[in-house]
Enzyme design. Sequence first.
Site, mmCIF file in Angstrom:
data_model
loop_
_atom_site.group_PDB
_atom_site.id
_atom_site.type_symbol
_atom_site.label_atom_id
_atom_site.label_comp_id
_atom_site.label_asym_id
_atom_site.label_seq_id
_atom_site.Cartn_x
_atom_site.Cartn_y
_atom_site.Cartn_z
ATOM 1 N N CYS A 8 -2.606 9.227 2.921
ATOM 2 C CA CYS A 8 -2.175 8.600 1.670
ATOM 3 C C CYS A 8 -3.143 8.902 0.534
ATOM 4 O O CYS A 8 -2.739 9.258 -0.560
ATOM 5 C CB CYS A 8 -2.005 7.099 1.858
ATOM 6 S SG CYS A 8 -3.480 6.282 2.470
ATOM 7 N N GLU A 56 0.887 -1.181 0.000
ATOM 8 C CA GLU A 56 0.000 0.000 0.000
ATOM 9 C C GLU A 56 0.910 1.212 0.000
ATOM 10 O O GLU A 56 1.501 1.536 1.032
ATOM 11 C CB GLU A 56 -0.851 0.012 1.275
ATOM 12 C CG GLU A 56 -1.822 -1.132 1.377
ATOM 13 C CD GLU A 56 -3.155 -0.816 0.757
ATOM 14 O OE1 GLU A 56 -3.169 -0.163 -0.307
ATOM 15 O OE2 GLU A 56 -4.175 -1.202 1.327
HETATM 16 P P1 NAD Z 1 8.420 4.800 4.673
HETATM 17 O O1 NAD Z 1 8.386 4.013 3.426
HETATM 18 O O2 NAD Z 1 9.550 5.713 4.915
HETATM 19 O O3 NAD Z 1 8.384 3.812 5.943
HETATM 20 C C1 NAD Z 1 7.342 2.885 6.141
HETATM 21 C C2 NAD Z 1 7.840 1.750 7.022
HETATM 22 O O4 NAD Z 1 8.835 1.005 6.318
HETATM 23 C C3 NAD Z 1 8.496 2.207 8.328
HETATM 24 O O5 NAD Z 1 8.064 1.348 9.372
HETATM 25 C C4 NAD Z 1 9.981 2.017 8.047
HETATM 26 O O6 NAD Z 1 10.766 1.810 9.211
HETATM 27 C C5 NAD Z 1 9.966 0.776 7.168
HETATM 28 N N1 NAD Z 1 11.147 0.588 6.307
HETATM 29 C C6 NAD Z 1 12.030 1.515 5.879
HETATM 30 N N2 NAD Z 1 12.981 0.946 5.084
HETATM 31 C C7 NAD Z 1 12.663 -0.367 4.999
HETATM 32 C C8 NAD Z 1 13.222 -1.477 4.297
HETATM 33 N N3 NAD Z 1 14.312 -1.361 3.536
HETATM 34 N N4 NAD Z 1 12.620 -2.689 4.408
HETATM 35 C C9 NAD Z 1 11.492 -2.828 5.147
HETATM 36 N N5 NAD Z 1 10.927 -1.818 5.850
HETATM 37 C C10 NAD Z 1 11.496 -0.596 5.765
HETATM 38 O O7 NAD Z 1 7.019 5.574 4.729
HETATM 39 P P2 NAD Z 1 6.564 6.681 5.773
HETATM 40 O O8 NAD Z 1 7.338 7.922 5.479
HETATM 41 O O9 NAD Z 1 6.556 6.099 7.145
HETATM 42 O O10 NAD Z 1 5.012 6.893 5.376
HETATM 43 C C11 NAD Z 1 4.584 7.833 4.422
HETATM 44 C C12 NAD Z 1 4.275 7.130 3.107
HETATM 45 O O11 NAD Z 1 3.329 6.101 3.318
HETATM 46 C C13 NAD Z 1 3.630 8.062 2.097
HETATM 47 O O12 NAD Z 1 4.202 7.852 0.827
HETATM 48 C C14 NAD Z 1 2.165 7.619 2.081
HETATM 49 O O13 NAD Z 1 1.481 7.876 0.892
HETATM 50 C C15 NAD Z 1 2.303 6.153 2.340
HETATM 51 N N6 NAD Z 1 1.043 5.614 2.860
HETATM 52 C C16 NAD Z 1 0.284 4.826 2.029
HETATM 53 C C17 NAD Z 1 -0.943 4.329 2.493
HETATM 54 C C18 NAD Z 1 -1.808 3.461 1.604
HETATM 55 O O14 NAD Z 1 -2.755 2.866 2.103
HETATM 56 N N7 NAD Z 1 -1.542 3.356 0.317
HETATM 57 C C19 NAD Z 1 -1.374 4.629 3.790
HETATM 58 C C20 NAD Z 1 -0.574 5.446 4.578
HETATM 59 C C21 NAD Z 1 0.638 5.922 4.110
#
Ligand code: NAD
Length: 485
Positions: free
Chosen positions: A292, A258
């Site tokens: 999001c 997502e």
């Molecule tokens: P992010 O991708 O920076 O981090 C998300 C999670 O991934 C965190 O828990 C982080 O620690 C983990 N992570 C980071 N590197 C990783 C790796 N290499 N392997 C596995 N896990 C890893 O996102 P964010 O900044 O926390 O959230 C904002 C983003 O999330 C925005 O782009 C937003 O659109 C998206 N979002 C999407 C939805 C949806 O339903 N489509 C919902 C909410 C947020």
Amino acid sequence: MFYNIIDSERRAGDSATVTNPRTNEALWDVPVAHETQLNFAVEAARVSFKSWKLLSVGERQRYLLKLADELEQRRNEIHAPLAGETGKSVTETFHVVSIRSVAHKLLRTSSQTWRLTILWPTSDLMVSSQSLPDKVDYENDKLKIVSTHHPIGVVGAICPWNFPLLLAVAKVSAALVMGNCIIVKPSPSTPCATLKFAELATSVLPRGVLQALNGDDDIGRLISIHPGIDKISFTGSIATGKKVAESAAKTLKRVTLELGGNDGSIICPDVDVKTVAAKVAAGVFLHSGQMCVGTKRVYVHEAIFQEFRDSFVEAVKQIKIDLSGDQSPMFSPIQNEVQYKVVKDAIADCKKNNYTLLCGGSTDEHPGFFIAPVVVDQPPHDSQIVQMEQFGPVIPLMKWSAEDELISNVNGTDTGLGGCVWAEDVAKAERIARRLEVGTVWINSAEDPNPHGYLSGWKQSGIGGEWGRQGLMSYSHTQIIQLRK
Ligand code: NAD
């Protein structure tokens, strides 16, 4: 105090500090899990899976309903961590978006299986005593083909910081009701409410069914490659989603991604301009744009552009920054410093290119990560602010006239998460909606995900999806039985 939860026990770890986005000051110490703790968590989940999967759906639903009741009763314990770490106001956290919706979500997801009624409050809920019914896909006098659904195993849930509890609980409830065990990793920016929720759940759920590990990005990577984890449900950015897909491919885990979006709202010329402008503004600036599926671009028909722009800006100017968090219902600071810089840079780029800012943009007079809402007047289609996922309180307004050009502009990005169409002529709105390359279109409403609706991303906004019947099914493996008569 916050703990990692492993095998239903509280476990300390290395320590990190969570920052208060309202003040940019240290808030609480939280544990950080290391690889050994992840291995213990996987082991505990695998042991629990052996018995959890044997319960009927009805029995698992009853556990989740009890958990929802527990959450409602003890919501004061969750409220402070959730409001503190996200910067959301009391109203937003307590009543409107989060805890209430979390309890709803648990109830709805856990009761959603097939024929069950989805109602609130709990007393109205019908709970099934059956397991998921098989489906006869084909039958003739010689052959019967039946599909039947099995839990997948252990799910690794990796979550972002914008709606930390809501998104974590959506994954937990879907995974558990379908018979899986789960390990949740919240964002290191907002782990507190999720860890508290998992701690609270130990008094309700059988041992080891739900684990929660706070950790940095590397724990996320280790979860994605761990051979004892069978499925990853990831919500976060597109860049990280690609890394997760790559890591998960090593063991061919099931993956749901997502990811981010750049949703457009389309305003048709027949709307009640004032009313719709206010509703669109309320949706755009909910949680200061850190949603999001929130609108990131607004396309207004040229016949009403000027009137809409005036009403929109008037509505946006009513949004007040409330440092205390007690008064302002829905407007928050940016959750963390990295994102704060992204949004400030986006505003600076608008200024550098001499786009007209109709209001807002100041960042300096507040101690925390607040940015007064910005409306940008008609930047070009290829400008950074139109093309990026700004994830903050900056919104470009554009004019449209021809429908084909509009659709081409709205679809003209790599993403396709959601979108909105506003029109009195609902048939026309639906026609436009069906031309949008996005997972969900809301007609005459701001973006408002509903647990009954499958939430998924088109193009680079994701793979698979969550919520709704199809989302629940993604937590199971469909097996086909071919019976020769
Ligand atoms: P992010 O991708 O920076 O981090 C998300 C999670 O991934 C965190 O828990 C982080 O620690 C983990 N992570 C980071 N590197 C990783 C790796 N290499 N392997 C596995 N896990 C890893 O996102 P964010 O900044 O926390 O959230 C904002 C983003 O999330 C925005 O782009 C937003 O659109 C998206 N979002 C999407 C939805 C949806 O339903 N489509 C919902 C909410 C947020």
